[in-house]
Scaffold this motif. Structure first.
Motif, PDB file in Angstrom:
ATOM      1  N   GLN A 109     -29.911  55.461 142.352  1.00  0.00           N
ATOM      2  CA  GLN A 109     -29.491  56.854 142.411  1.00  0.00           C
ATOM      3  C   GLN A 109     -30.478  57.689 141.314  1.00  0.00           C
ATOM      4  O   GLN A 109     -30.973  57.038 140.376  1.00  0.00           O
ATOM      5  CB  GLN A 109     -28.345  57.058 142.038  1.00  0.00           C
ATOM      6  N   PRO A 110     -30.795  59.019 141.734  1.00  0.00           N
ATOM      7  CA  PRO A 110     -31.520  59.697 140.717  1.00  0.00           C
ATOM      8  C   PRO A 110     -30.711  59.855 139.379  1.00  0.00           C
ATOM      9  O   PRO A 110     -29.419  59.455 139.228  1.00  0.00           O
ATOM     10  CB  PRO A 110     -31.517  61.151 141.319  1.00  0.00           C
ATOM     11  N   PHE A 111     -31.402  59.931 138.100  1.00  0.00           N
ATOM     12  CA  PHE A 111     -31.099  59.886 136.913  1.00  0.00           C
ATOM     13  C   PHE A 111     -30.158  61.050 136.647  1.00  0.00           C
ATOM     14  O   PHE A 111     -29.124  60.922 135.942  1.00  0.00           O
ATOM     15  CB  PHE A 111     -32.175  59.840 135.884  1.00  0.00           C
ATOM     16  N   MET A 112     -30.396  62.149 137.390  1.00  0.00           N
ATOM     17  CA  MET A 112     -29.480  63.123 137.274  1.00  0.00           C
ATOM     18  C   MET A 112     -29.873  64.296 138.670  1.00  0.00           C
ATOM     19  O   MET A 112     -30.583  63.968 139.307  1.00  0.00           O
ATOM     20  CB  MET A 112     -29.748  64.210 135.990  1.00  0.00           C
ATOM     21  N   PRO A 113     -28.678  64.946 139.222  1.00  0.00           N
ATOM     22  CA  PRO A 113     -29.065  65.664 140.243  1.00  0.00           C
ATOM     23  C   PRO A 113     -30.114  66.723 140.099  1.00  0.00           C
ATOM     24  O   PRO A 113     -30.357  66.982 139.195  1.00  0.00           O
ATOM     25  CB  PRO A 113     -27.376  66.490 140.524  1.00  0.00           C
ATOM     26  N   GLN A 114     -30.768  66.842 141.053  1.00  0.00           N
ATOM     27  CA  GLN A 114     -31.925  67.933 141.323  1.00  0.00           C
ATOM     28  C   GLN A 114     -31.739  69.059 140.489  1.00  0.00           C
ATOM     29  O   GLN A 114     -32.535  69.617 139.797  1.00  0.00           O
ATOM     30  CB  GLN A 114     -32.509  67.990 142.518  1.00  0.00           C
ATOM     31  N   LYS A 115     -30.616  69.704 140.860  1.00  0.00           N
ATOM     32  CA  LYS A 115     -30.280  71.137 140.351  1.00  0.00           C
ATOM     33  C   LYS A 115     -30.104  70.866 138.759  1.00  0.00           C
ATOM     34  O   LYS A 115     -30.556  71.780 138.107  1.00  0.00           O
ATOM     35  CB  LYS A 115     -29.268  71.791 140.896  1.00  0.00           C
ATOM     36  N   GLU A 116     -29.320  70.159 138.217  1.00  0.00           N
ATOM     37  CA  GLU A 116     -28.996  69.935 136.982  1.00  0.00           C
ATOM     38  C   GLU A 116     -30.602  69.493 136.244  1.00  0.00           C
ATOM     39  O   GLU A 116     -30.807  70.095 135.221  1.00  0.00           O
ATOM     40  CB  GLU A 116     -28.094  68.792 136.547  1.00  0.00           C
ATOM     41  N   PHE A 117     -31.302  68.751 136.820  1.00  0.00           N
ATOM     42  CA  PHE A 117     -32.561  68.305 136.112  1.00  0.00           C
ATOM     43  C   PHE A 117     -33.336  69.727 136.153  1.00  0.00           C
ATOM     44  O   PHE A 117     -33.863  69.929 135.038  1.00  0.00           O
ATOM     45  CB  PHE A 117     -33.363  67.286 137.264  1.00  0.00           C
ATOM     46  N   ALA A 118     -33.577  70.369 137.186  1.00  0.00           N
ATOM     47  CA  ALA A 118     -34.353  71.831 137.147  1.00  0.00           C
ATOM     48  C   ALA A 118     -33.751  72.511 135.985  1.00  0.00           C
ATOM     49  O   ALA A 118     -34.800  73.208 135.261  1.00  0.00           O
ATOM     50  CB  ALA A 118     -34.382  72.460 138.311  1.00  0.00           C
ATOM     51  N   ALA A 119     -32.389  72.894 135.886  1.00  0.00           N
ATOM     52  CA  ALA A 119     -31.926  73.703 134.797  1.00  0.00           C
ATOM     53  C   ALA A 119     -32.175  73.009 133.377  1.00  0.00           C
ATOM     54  O   ALA A 119     -32.571  73.630 132.476  1.00  0.00           O
ATOM     55  CB  ALA A 119     -30.337  73.804 134.992  1.00  0.00           C
ATOM     56  N   LYS A 120     -31.940  71.772 133.166  1.00  0.00           N
ATOM     57  CA  LYS A 120     -32.244  71.355 131.811  1.00  0.00           C
ATOM     58  C   LYS A 120     -33.641  71.490 131.386  1.00  0.00           C
ATOM     59  O   LYS A 120     -34.254  71.663 130.314  1.00  0.00           O
ATOM     60  CB  LYS A 120     -31.787  69.709 131.685  1.00  0.00           C
ATOM     61  N   LEU A 121     -34.448  71.008 132.401  1.00  0.00           N
ATOM     62  CA  LEU A 121     -36.087  71.279 132.279  1.00  0.00           C
ATOM     63  C   LEU A 121     -36.236  72.584 131.833  1.00  0.00           C
ATOM     64  O   LEU A 121     -37.051  72.745 130.906  1.00  0.00           O
ATOM     65  CB  LEU A 121     -36.812  70.592 133.312  1.00  0.00           C
ATOM     66  N   LYS A 122     -35.880  73.584 132.495  1.00  0.00           N
ATOM     67  CA  LYS A 122     -36.059  75.011 132.173  1.00  0.00           C
ATOM     68  C   LYS A 122     -35.713  75.324 130.703  1.00  0.00           C
ATOM     69  O   LYS A 122     -36.346  75.818 129.931  1.00  0.00           O
ATOM     70  CB  LYS A 122     -35.299  75.979 133.142  1.00  0.00           C
ATOM     71  N   VAL A 123     -34.454  74.727 130.158  1.00  0.00           N
ATOM     72  CA  VAL A 123     -33.987  75.062 128.697  1.00  0.00           C
ATOM     73  C   VAL A 123     -34.881  74.470 127.936  1.00  0.00           C
ATOM     74  O   VAL A 123     -35.350  74.734 126.875  1.00  0.00           O
ATOM     75  CB  VAL A 123     -32.673  74.507 128.692  1.00  0.00           C
ATOM     76  N   ILE A 124     -35.299  73.020 128.308  1.00  0.00           N
ATOM     77  CA  ILE A 124     -36.282  72.350 127.351  1.00  0.00           C
ATOM     78  C   ILE A 124     -37.585  73.061 127.192  1.00  0.00           C
ATOM     79  O   ILE A 124     -38.153  73.193 126.286  1.00  0.00           O
ATOM     80  CB  ILE A 124     -36.635  70.865 127.794  1.00  0.00           C
ATOM     81  N   MET A 125     -38.184  73.515 128.515  1.00  0.00           N
ATOM     82  CA  MET A 125     -39.460  74.246 128.332  1.00  0.00           C
ATOM     83  C   MET A 125     -39.590  75.547 127.666  1.00  0.00           C
ATOM     84  O   MET A 125     -40.654  75.980 127.428  1.00  0.00           O
ATOM     85  CB  MET A 125     -39.935  74.295 129.752  1.00  0.00           C
ATOM     86  N   ASN A 126     -38.255  76.156 127.420  1.00  0.00           N
ATOM     87  CA  ASN A 126     -38.183  77.494 126.947  1.00  0.00           C
ATOM     88  C   ASN A 126     -37.948  77.418 125.474  1.00  0.00           C
ATOM     89  O   ASN A 126     -37.871  78.446 124.920  1.00  0.00           O
ATOM     90  CB  ASN A 126     -37.302  78.232 127.663  1.00  0.00           C
TER      91      ASN A 126
END
Length: 149
Positions: free
Chosen positions: A129-146
């Protein structure tokens, strides 16, 4: 040296496994002969460090740990106690100790995942299974990158 990608493999009855050729070539090109294997700090996997990456992590930790602070020394001890030095045999295999196989809940099938300057080793079934759902991954990556550093 940056490792990338994921490769499935199998351990033999003794706990030996072939390091994937792509990762092996990178280590050879960089002149890395010794490796350090330890359990991951956060998850049920193992982390394979080329000696230079291990030394970098160790330097970072020891620079922050006071030899006069008992609790900090216990953290350092716990970090070091899980580590095992290993080298690849002539066939590109290495032995994962029973202790580390049990800690990572690895039976036979493993997945090597390149993680920048280290390689993670997971029980294959834990990576189905993915390590985290795609939407959650995208949201967390956005926070990290900002984040500002």
């Amino acid at each position: 040296m940056r490792f990338l990608g994921n490769v499935e493999a199998k351990t033999d009855a003794k706990g030996r496994v072939f390091l994937p050729a792509t990762f092996r070539k990178q280590l050879q090109t960089a002149g890395e002969e010794q490796l350090v294997l330890r359990t991951d700090v956060h998850g049920k996997c193992l982390v394979l460090y080329p000696e230079s990456a291990w030394n970098k992590r160790l330097d970072e930790i020891t620079a922050k740990v006071s030899e006069w602070d008992e609790e900090e020394q216990m953290v350092l001890r716990a970090f070091m106690a899980e580590a095992e030095v290993l080298t690849l045999d002539s066939n590109g295999r290495f032995l994962i100790s029973k202790r580390l196989l049990q800690a990572a809940e690895i039976d036979q099938s493993v997945r090597f995942i390149g993680m920048d300057d280290t390689i993670e080793i997971w029980a294959s079934e834990k990576t189905e299974q993915p390590f985290m759902p795609q939407k959650e991954f995208a949201a967390k990556l956005k926070v990290i990158m900002n984040k500002s550093i």
